[in-house]
Every structure is written in structure tokens, then in C-alpha cells.
Design an enzyme around this catalytic site. Structure first.
Site, PDB file in Angstrom:
ATOM      1  N   ASN A  91      82.160 -69.515  -8.135  1.00 34.71           N
ATOM      2  CA  ASN A  91      82.861 -70.354  -7.161  1.00 34.71           C
ATOM      3  C   ASN A  91      83.828 -69.481  -6.363  1.00 34.71           C
ATOM      4  OD1 ASN A  91      84.461 -72.259  -5.787  1.00 34.71           O
ATOM      5  ND2 ASN A  91      84.196 -73.757  -7.429  1.00 34.71           N
ATOM      6  N   ASP A 123      77.167 -76.106 -13.641  1.00 34.63           N
ATOM      7  CA  ASP A 123      78.565 -76.323 -13.249  1.00 34.63           C
ATOM      8  C   ASP A 123      79.169 -74.962 -12.899  1.00 34.63           C
ATOM      9  OD1 ASP A 123      81.181 -77.020 -12.896  1.00 34.63           O
ATOM     10  OD2 ASP A 123      81.437 -78.013 -14.820  1.00 34.63           O
TER      11      ASP A 123
END
Length: 1118
Positions: free
Chosen positions: A203, A472
Site C-alpha cells: 500500500n 488485504d
């Protein structure tokens, strides 16, 4: 205080907090950076005890507007056995919003590696009308690095502190926190590849929405194969080529053992760092990315792949009931937006999608040749694509609150989706009946959080087996079907009653994690889409490039792992000084990062290292002498002393430890080589305590050039006058040229370069090894026009302070317009003078500047006030960073004059014409509302010369205030609500004892979640009524006032509304009897409501209902 847990524990006072180093506040949840407080709790406090996993804490803050602390903590409360507290910044955390966070109260006392996960919401209660309570939800895994989490921009301070809004009543603010603690997962020790066979994506800041989409697309093998087959070449750069960047990313996802970075891909999109920290919408990114790929696939072997996979078609039709006429229009789609609100599952959404609307009455359809006709209008599908992407409309516009809201209602979706159900009712009669539209679920993209931000992740079953995986960001885990399906339906979760002793209602917690996008694959196309993708599908140049990248990465990893065995030795030579001084650097002697580096094993003897130097530079070992560098107290870095013979017998590792107190892995050396007459190296001269090694720079004031000319050993008791001939020789001057000498002493924070007396000894002038002497021809006789900086001192001061500033127009904040070379010491007036001169403006005071926010890469919200910054440096600095960007705007009046004025935007409603004109009023800040009205009278057209005006505050289509004429305008804020000016009707000027003024608002009813909500719209107004007047009499006046045709007016309903509850009135009812007799606080919540449909043009929210209000549109620039 309401607390569903045992009593709170006292918290130690005096905790210190570091304010985050950013005034850019992204809208979503974010951490507040916290310095470690002193440990105030013992080990017992940190233990988990048997406490309820969820609770609500209410914090009442009295005298809120008088709180003068930057930050304020609530009392500590326990949830799930953990200590929590709320942290607020009553005046904002470097923003003009209330900032609010949930904080782990005892984070400093918890053991190393602690972690806890919580879903929570924070609310500021509206004490007048609960429906305006502001609540924001999120979730977070708390740890030592992020021990608090919440919202820097929770709500505008202007709304919070306005007593009419209801958030501050009797100067009391009520804050609530709902917290549910969940099981903590050990995030760091998990090996995704080993556990699942798949890897995650890193991320970049707020790119989880992109990561979940990329994983979904990657796990459609047919799509991945098409991406691999897009033509790219070995000369392409991934940062500038979307196909190559995506190929590279997919290859790494397929073959890497660790999580993969997405920076190359976002760079290929043309995104900067700010874009990566901006959360966007998955659906929008999906559309934009597919459009880009579709465009780049044209003319290649994979042209049309996007359409083949994702494109379906539907038919919009209008069919007349009484005549033979039908109009149809075929449209394509790549995804379908399905309603969640009011639908229990996907089938209900599809039913709604194809629902037939009847066009009749006032809404008849105009058919060619037949005129107005009753008709049926609807949509039917012609074909569905092999890969069906369904976007669930979890975000919708709430007209009542005038904002976007997230729909967390329960919404079911099946593992197998049959779109041929009930005799193919979703399909057009022309659809191909041989195609069986039976789909199986491939992936579920989840949004967890609220409308103001949150987190995205995906549940995918790559091979359509029973095994699901959760992607995730970096973490991939195996999950069961229930977790992927049922737990993503949304709705409410009722937590078990854990405190039977308390008289509490069951604690219900809305599930803020729910499905947001679904991907189904048609079963008949499964073999084609879930195909095999192996190395032969990947271009050879790509395999070679990526394998080389992998090898380099592995080499770096190996070097990092072995770093403790090696020392980096940086060797600076005279050649480096010649090359760098006057070009790359001006102060000190060398940039050590640009000299030759050697990676040497620590055990190697230094004498053996000298052999390597001999090979590298061609200088025999006996001619080498090495000097250690030292950092001086004035922050300069100079050669300090030569290595001793004994030190040279030591190992490299031992030597580094001797030289380097900072304990890093580097050893910095200066290689001294004596050069003879024929440029041959000589043995180094003997160095005694009397010998001083000096370095010399030559300054040319005409050319404004500084260069390195060499070094000399001098005797401490010798004098500069003894070496003048030698210096002239080094400079190429005549032997008797008059020269001046200066010592370069330091350059931070200010330049210090002092004149040297040629007749004073070197020792008396406090010169020592490693010192720098700058010399030049005598500046006497130099004409100031010839040179701006006659001495080396003035030149070095100029170099130290010079700053090239990129100026951008505030209207085009992304584009550099021009650059100016300025001095950091320029004052405000000098800077605007230079800008005005460049723009050809006579009056510099009309220039207004705005500083740059280094984090958001945007202009700061507030411009620089006139003479509000002392120096250019103050304008460019942003916390600990210095920018080189300033934004400018040209004003129509001088800035000092503008700053003394208050600017208000006033909407003038004409008494007889159906028009509203916005006027900008500028008046001195001490002016009154009366002055505003007088100024407005000179600008507007009045119905008659004696007309009187009044100024109203309108918010959410309600009138909250009539401004008194004597009220000062300085504190009036027109940013969040409308200022409306209008003529006072004659009937209101002469109210009798039995007359009164009431509020009249337009409204519609909206039934949502089994509750009737009143939605106001249109322009509110006052109406004078008599105590004995019936509704029937008032209706006649209203119809005349509003010019409503009889037919339409007959459909209107009338109600007395108080606090959002309508009480419908009959024509015979006496209206005034419903209203309280005197003016009361909150009078705007009692009004005569006119219920009818809203025919005013809507703002185009429907264009993209799924976009959060704080989001910018997704753009891929390349």
C-alpha cells in the site's frame, strides 16, 4: 456520562504530544503522531481482563469554547479489557476542522510488539435535532507506531461553534465513542506465499482500493494473458508505459515470493505522491483503467479483449399502450450499478433495474405522429458478458443532510447467480436463447468504513474452487465461504449482553464492512476464462528484464544481510575537489557520495586495502598517505590528521571504529599524493607538528567563478606573505599580482568567510590542518557595474542564500509559469516587487502570494497576509521541509486594502421577478449589516424607491436568522450557509397585535429504513398570518404569492411541522394556534410545511453516486 463498562481509571497528567508535521489533512481516517509518554502504568495495567468487547462512552465537555489547550483527552474507559480515551483538538489539528481520534491510553506502558484491533465510531451529538448528529466510522489495528486513529477533519469549526447549529448548547459539547474490540491478528510474521501460494500488494498510502481491484483483475487468467500479450519492447520504461508496468506487476504477482510494489504502475498512470495518498473510487478506477487498456490494445493481437470479457448490452425502450409505437435504444456496459437501498438481494436489484415505469397523466410520452401517449418505459438486457462486474451502490446522496452517506443495509448475494430465472424476465425477446446465463461468484470487493474513508480488500477464489482467499494489501489468507459471502452482506450485528447487572439495551453494532463490488463468471465460459497462464505467455524481453531485476534485488538483499561483515570506504582525492568545487558544491571540499567507494571486508588489513587503491588509481602503495576526516563543532567537515603507521597495520573494521563515533558502516578518507615536476607521484613529505595542510580555492569576481587550485603544507610560524608567489603560480597570475586571502570558516546557519592578515603567522591566525583559504585578485579598482560580488565573502553569501522559486498561478496550481532567482533573505516587499516586475505590473501591492504544502503538493488554504512573512525563507518553509514553489494571484485592489475589508457573497431575491443574483460585497470589517444593505441598494433593482431590505441566514432550506442592522459583519461567515437579501413585504411592516410572522418551507417525505424523514427543498420564506386565519384562507394567499397553477396546487398538502414531525392540517384549522406565541430558540424547527414534488433542477449527483464527497476524480494521464 454514559458508560457501559466499569468506572474509568485515572490517567497520569502531563503527557506530551507531538503535533503531526502536516497541515494537509486527507479526509479519511488517519493517525495522530504521538511521542512516547512516560510509563505511568505498571505491568498489571497492561494485562487483558474479562471485559465486554464493545461499549459506548459519552464525554460531556463543558465550557467548550473556553478550552485553550491545543489538545484535550477524555477520561480513560475500558472496552475489551483495554484502556481507551478520546483525543480532541478543539481548535483543529492544523486545520479549520475539529480533529478527533480514539487513543490507546496506556500505549507507552504496553509490551514490545503489542497490537489490538477495533471497529469504532466517533460522534458529535446535535443537541437540538439528533438527525444532524455527525458520526464517522472506521476501524484500525492499533500498535506502537499508530496508537491512535481517527479524523483530522471531523467537522468544520464554523459549524461546531455556531450556537444555532445545535452542537454547542450552553457551551457544552457532547462526544460519543462506540468501540468494538476484535481479535488481533499477528500481521508481521505471516508468510502469504508459504501459507496460500499467493502474494499481496504494498500500500502506497491510500491505494488499498487499487490493490483490491488489481488482485481481482490479475486472478482473471484470460485478462492476465491478454495483458502479457500486449506488445512492449525492451526499450520501454515501465514508469512511462502502462502495458509494461502492468505486465511487470502481474509477472511479479505470479512469480515473486514477497509482496509486490505498485509504484511503477502508478507512475505509469502519471500520478504523483499526492495521488497515491488520495483515496479514490474502485468503480471509477476500474472504468478508467479498462478504457486505457482498451485504447492501448487497439491494432494489436489482443484488440477487443476488454469488450469480449466485460462488455454487455441492454436496450432502453418506450412502448405506447394505446397505439402501435415503440422506441428502442441499444447501449453497452462494462459494469452494472445495482441499488442496495430498499433491495434485500441481487435479484431484487435486477427486478428494480428492469422495473417498468408508466408514463401517463402529466408525464405522457410524446410519440412521433401520435402526439402525447400513455406508455411503458423500461430496460431489458440483450446479452450479459462472460465476466459480469456488479457495482453495489453503497454510497448515495442524502437530500436531507445534503451529503453523501454509506448504505450499510443487509444485502445478500448468491454463490450461483441465475439471470435466466422466471422465464428470462431480465432479457429482451431478441436475446440469444442458446446462451445459458448462469454465473458463479469469483470475487467480492469489500469496503470497510464510512463515507469519509475506510479500507478496501478483496475475497477471491482464483480457480472457482471452494477455497476462498482474502487479499488485504500485503497479506493474503485462506478464508471460508461464510467469511467471503454472509459476513459481507452488511446489516447489523447484535453483540451478546455481557453486563447483566447494568440495565442496558442490547448493544447493536452496524457492520461497516460490506460488499461493494462483485465479479461473477459465466459457467459456460469458465474453461476459457480460467485458463492456464505460464512463462511462454510472457514476452522474452520481459522475462529477461524481470529476472535481472530479481537478481539485482537478491544481490541487494544479500549485501544487506552481509552488511555487518563489510565496511564502505569512501576515498576523496584532489581530482574530486577539482571536479566538484564551483560546480556541485561551493562550501567545504567534497560531496562524499560522489567519490569512489570501496566495499571491503572488515577483517582485511588496511595495508591490503592500499593495494586495491593502487590498482584502482595507479598510485603505488608507497606514494599513498590517507587522512581521516572530522566533523567540526561549526558543522564543517575537513581532513583532520593522517593515519599513523601503526593504524595502517590494523584491520579495516578496527580503523572504522577508531574514526567513526557515529557507528555507521562508512570510513571516509582523503588520499594525499605528492606530485613531482613531471607529474609523477612522489613519497609523501614528512609531516611534523609545525606543518599545516591548507586547501586553496580561487575566486574570479568578474566571471563569478570559484574553483579549487590545490593544497600546500605551510609552517605554523610562517606567514601568508611567504607563499604569495606560489599562490599566484597556482592561479596562473603574474608572480607580483596583488591578491587578498580569506578563510572559509563556516556556512551554516550563516556564511563566515573572514579576511586574513598576510603579515600575521598562520598559527596566530588560528589556522590548522584541513582549513580552507579562498584568494582572489585585489578587489580595489573593480567597478561595481562590472561585478555584483566583488569579494569572495559576498559571493559565498549570495550562493548560500540564492533560491530559484517556481511561481504558479493560483488558478493553475499544477503548472509552473515562470522561475525567478531570489535570495532567501529577500523580504516580503522585495519578493512581490520581483514578481510584479516580471508580470509587468506597476503596483506590487496587488500581488497576493500563497505558500506550498509539501505533503499535499497543493497551495496552502490560507494566502500569505500582506507583509505576513519576514523573509522568503519563511514563505517557503513547511514544517521541516523547504519548498521552491509559490502561488501568486493578481488582485483588483491592493492587498493591504483588501485585508481591511470583509467580503461577503449575498444572494439577492427580487421581489417581483423570479430571479436570484449573487452580489459580492466588500466593506471595512467594522461595518454593520446596515452598511451591507445600503451598499446592496446601490447595486440592485428594487420594486419601488422606498423598499426596505433585510439580510437572512439560510441553511438546509431553512431560515435561521434575520440579521439585526447594527450587527458587525466581521464575524459573519458565508462559507457554509447562504446570506440572502430580500425586500421586506409591506404586509410584514404593519403587523397588528393579532398578527404574527411564521416560517414557511417546502418539503417532501422520504421513507428510509422504516422511518419517515422530512426533506426540505426550495426557498424558505416568512408569511404574516392573523390569529383567526384558517388554512383555507392562507392557501389562497400562498397560491397567489407563489404563482402555482390550480391543477398543481390541488395536489399540495399542508402540515404544521415541529422537529421533523408533520401534523397535517385541514382547510378549517386555525393555523396560528399550532405555533408558540413568542419567539423561541429553535423557531426554525416550527413551520408551515408545503408538501409537493420538487420540480427544481437537481445538482448532477446521479452522474457518479458512488463517489465519496471528498474524492477527486480518478485520472490516468499517460
Amino acid at each position: 456520562m454514559t458508560l457501559l463498562t466499569p468506572p474509568q481509571i485515572d490517567q497520569a497528567e502531563g503527557e506530551q504530544m507531538l503535533v503531526p508535521h502536516a497541515d494537509f489533512a486527507p479526509e479519511g481516517p488517519q493517525p495522530m503522531e504521538v511521542a512516547s509518554a512516560e510509563a505511568t502504568a505498571n505491568a498489571v495495567d497492561a494485562q487483558v481482563v474479562d471485559e465486554p468487547p464493545s461499549a459506548r462512552f459519552t464525554w460531556k465537555i463543558e465550557n467548550f469554547s473556553k478550552v485553550n489547550m491545543k489538545k484535550q483527552y477524555s477520561e480513560v474507559f475500558l472496552v475489551g479489557g483495554y484502556k481507551w480515551r478520546i483525543l480532541t483538538f478543539p481548535k483543529g489539528n492544523n486545520v479549520d476542522h475539529l480533529s478527533m481520534y480514539l487513543d490507546v491510553a496506556d500505549s507507552s506502558a504496553l509490551p514490545y510488539g503489542w497490537s489490538r484491533y477495533a471497529q469504532f465510531s466517533l460522534s458529535v451529538i446535535n443537541q437540538i435535532h439528533s438527525k444532524f448528529t455527525i458520526r464517522k466510522d472506521t476501524q484500525h489495528q492499533f500498535n506502537s507506531r499508530e496508537s491512535d486513529w481517527g479524523f483530522t477533519s471531523f467537522m468544520p469549526l464554523s459549524e461546531l461553534y455556531d450556537p444555532g447549529r445545535g452542537y454547542l448548547v450552553n457551551d457544552t459539547c457532547i462526544i460519543e465513542a462506540d468501540v468494538a474490540v476484535r481479535k488481533v491478528v499477528d500481521y508481521w510474521s505471516h508468510d502469504s506465499k508459504k501459507e496460500t501460494g499467493y502474494v499481496g500488494l504494498k500500500n502506497q498510502g491510500a491505494t488499498c482500493y487499487m490493490n483490491s481491484l488489481l488482485q481481482t483483475l490479475y486472478h482473471i487468467p484470460y485478462f492476465r494473458k491478454a495483458v502479457y500479450h500486449m506488445p512492449t519492447t525492451e526499450n520501454d520504461n515501465p514508469s512511462g508505459s502502462i502495458p509494461l508496468a502492468l505486465q511487470s506487476l502481474f509477472y511479479k504477482l505470479q512469480y515473486s515470493d514477497t509482496s509486490v510494489a505498485t509504484k511503477e504502475l502508478t507512475k505509469s498512470f502519471g500520478w504523483d505522491t499526492y495521488d497515491s495518498f488520495m483515496q479514490h473510487d474502485v468503480q471509477e478506477l476500474n472504468r478508467v483503467l479498462c478504457e486505457k487498456l482498451e485504447d492501448k490494445m487497439k491494432g494489436t493481437v489482443v484488440e477487443g479483449t476488454i469488450q469480449q470479457l466485460f462488455e454487455g448490452h441492454h436496450m432502453n425502450y418506450i412502448e405506447c399502450i394505446n397505439v402501435e409505437y415503440k422506441s428502442t435504444r441499444k447501449e453497452s456496459f462494462y459494469d452494472l450499478q445495482l441499488d442496495v437501498k430498499g433491495c434485500k438481494d441481487i435479484y431484487a436489484s435486477f427486478d428494480k433495474y428492469v422495473e417498468v415505469e408508466r408514463l401517463e397523466g402529466d408525464n405522457k410520452y410524446h410519440a412521433e405522429q401520435y402526439g402525447l401517449q400513455d406508455a411503458r418505459k423500461g430496460v431489458l438486457f440483450i446479452d450479459f458478458p462472460p465476466v459480469l462486474q456488479l457495482q453495489l451502490k453503497r454510497f448515495e446522496y442524502d437530500f436531507v443532510r445534503d451529503t453523501m452517506v454509506k448504505i450499510n443495509d443487509r444485502y445478500e448475494f448468491p454463490l450461483q447467480l441465475d439471470l435466466d430465472r422466471e422465464n428470462r424476465k431480465y432479457l429482451s425477446p431478441d436475446a440469444d436463447s442458446s446462451v445459458r446465463n448462469l454465473y458463479t461468484l469469483h470475487s467480492v470487493l469489500v469496503h470497510s468504513g464510512g463515507v469519509h474513508g475506510g479500507h478496501y480488500y478483496a475475497y477471491i477464489r482464483p480457480t472457482l474452487s471452494d477455497q476462498w482467499f482474502k487479499f488485504d494489501d500485503e497479506r493474503v489468507t485462506k478464508e471460508d465461504m461464510k467469511r467471503a459471502l454472509e459476513e459481507q452482506y452488511g446489516g447489523e450485528e447484535e453483540l451478546p449482553q455481557t453486563n447483566p447487572g447494568f440495565n442496558n439495551s442490547p448493544f447493536k453494532f452496524t457492520k461497516y464492512s460490506n460488499a461493494y463490488m462483485l465479479v461473477y463468471i459465466r459457467e459456460s465460459d469458465t474453461d476459457k476464462i480460467i485458463c492456464n497462464v505460464d512463462e511462454k505467455d510472457i514476452a522474452e524481453h520481459l522475462r529477461i528484464r524481470l529476472k535481472k531485476e530479481q537478481e539485482e534485488k537478491e544481490q541487494k538483499r544479500k549485501e544487506k544481510a552481509e552488511a555487518h561483515l563489510y565496511t564502505i570506504i569512501k576515498v576523496a582525492r584532489d581530482e574530486d575537489l577539482v571536479h566538484q568545487i564551483g560546480k556541485d558544491i561551493y562550501f567545504d571540499l567534497v560531496d562524499h557520495d560522489k567519490v569512489r567507494q570501496f566495499r571491503i571486508q572488515k577483517q582485511l588489513a588496511f595495508n591490503s586495502f592500499k593495494e586495491e587503491v593502487a590498482k584502482e588509481f595507479g598510485i603505488p602503495v608507497q606514494f599513498q598517505r590517507f587522512w581521516l576526516w572530522a566533523k567540526r563543532q561549526n558543522h564543517t567537515y575537513r581532513p583532520n590528521r593522517p593515519l599513523t603507521a601503526q593504524e595502517e597495520t590494523q584491520s579495516v573494521g578496527q580503523l572504522r571504529e577508531v574514526s567513526n563515533k557515529a557507528n555507521n558502516a562508512e570510513l571516509k578518507l582523503f588520499l594525499e599524493v605528492a606530485i613531482g615536476l613531471e607529474m609523477q607521484p612522489l613519497p609523501p613529505p614528512e609531516k611534523t607538528k609545525e606543518d599545516i595542510l591548507l586547501f586553496f580555492k580561487l575566486y574570479d569576481p568578474i566571471k563569478e567563478e570559484l574553483r579549487y587550485v590545490g593544497r600546500l603544507f605551510v609552517k605554523g610560524n610562517g606567514k601568508p606573505i611567504d607563499i604569495l608567489k606560489k599562490l599566484n603560480e597556482m592561479a596562473g597570475f603574474a608572480p607580483d599580482e596583488e591578491i587578498e586571502l580569506f578563510e572559509e570558516i563556516k556556512y551554516e546557519p550563516n556564511v563566515m568567510c573572514e579576511h586574513i592578515d598576510k603579515k600575521t603567522s598562520f598559527r596566530s591566525s588560528q589556522l590548522e590542518d584541513g582549513d580552507i583559504i579562498c584568494f582572489q585578485k585585489s578587489p580595489q579598482g573593480l567597478i561595481s557595474e562590472e561585478c555584483s560580488y566583488p569579494t569572495v565573502s559576498t559571493f559565498l553569501i549570495y550562493v548560500h542564500n540564492r533560491q530559484v522559486v517556481r511561481f504558479r498561478s493560483l488558478e493553475k496550481p499544477k503548472d509552473d509559469e515562470f522561475c525567478l532567482e531570489l535570495s532567501k533573505q529577500n523580504n516580503y516587499d522585495e519578493v512581490v516587487e520581483y514578481v510584479a516586475r516580471h508580470l509587468g505590473l506597476d503596483d506590487p501591492s496587488k500581488i497576493r502570494l500563497t505558500s506550498h504544502n509539501c505533503y499535499s503538493q497543493q497551495p496552502k488554504p490560507q494566502p500569505i497576509k500582506y507583509q505576513g512573512a519576514e523573509r522568503l525563507t519563511d514563505m517557503l518553509i513547511h514544517y521541516n521541509q523547504i519548498s521552491d514553489i509559490l502561488y501568486y494571484e493578481v488582485l483588483d485592489i491592493p492587498l493591504p486594502e483588501l485585508q481591511g475589508l470583509k467580503t461577503l457573497k449575498v444572494a439577492f431575491h427580487h421581489a417581483t421577478k423570479d430571479e436570484v443574483v449573487i452580489h459580492t460585497i466588500r466593506l471595512p470589517k467594522q461595518s454593520t449589516v446596515g452598511d451591507v444593505i445600503n451598499d446592496l441598494k446601490s447595486k440592485v433593482e428594487l420594486s419601488h424607491t422606498d423598499a426596505e431590505l433585510r439580510l437572512l441566514e439560510v441553511f438546509y432550506h431553512k431560515i435561521y436568522k434575520i440579521f439585526p442592522l447594527q450587527e458587525k459583519i466581521e464575524n459573519i461567515n458565508d462559507q457554509y450557509w447562504t446570506l440572502r437579501a430580500e425586500e421586506i413585504p409591506e404586509e410584514e411592516k404593519n403587523l397588528g397585535l393579532n398578527d404574527r410572522l411564521i416560517h414557511v418551507y417546502h418539503f417532501m417525505k422520504d421513507t428510509a429504513q422504516n422511518q419517515v424523514q422530512v426533506h426540505n427543498f426550495g426557498d424558505p420564506f416568512f408569511l404574516a398570518i392573523n390569529d383567526n386565519e384558517t388554512l383555507g384562507e392562507i392557501k389562497m394567499r400562498l397560491q397567489k404569492k407563489l404563482h402555482v397553477p390550480d391543477e398543481e396546487f390541488s395536489k399540495w398538502k399542508f402540515a404544521f411541522i415541529t422537529l421533523g414531525r408533520p401534523e397535517y392540517l385541514q382547510d378549517s384549522d386555525i393555523v396560528s394556534s399550532r405555533f408558540q406565541r413568542r419567539d423561541v430558540y429553535g423557531a426554525w424547527e416550527q413551520y408551515l410545511g408545503l408538501e409537493h414534488s420538487d420540480n427544481t433542477p437537481k445538482r448532477s449527483y446521479a452522474a457518479n453516486q458512488n463517489r465519496h464527497t471528498f474524492e477527486k476524480p480518478v485520472r490516468i494521464y499517460n
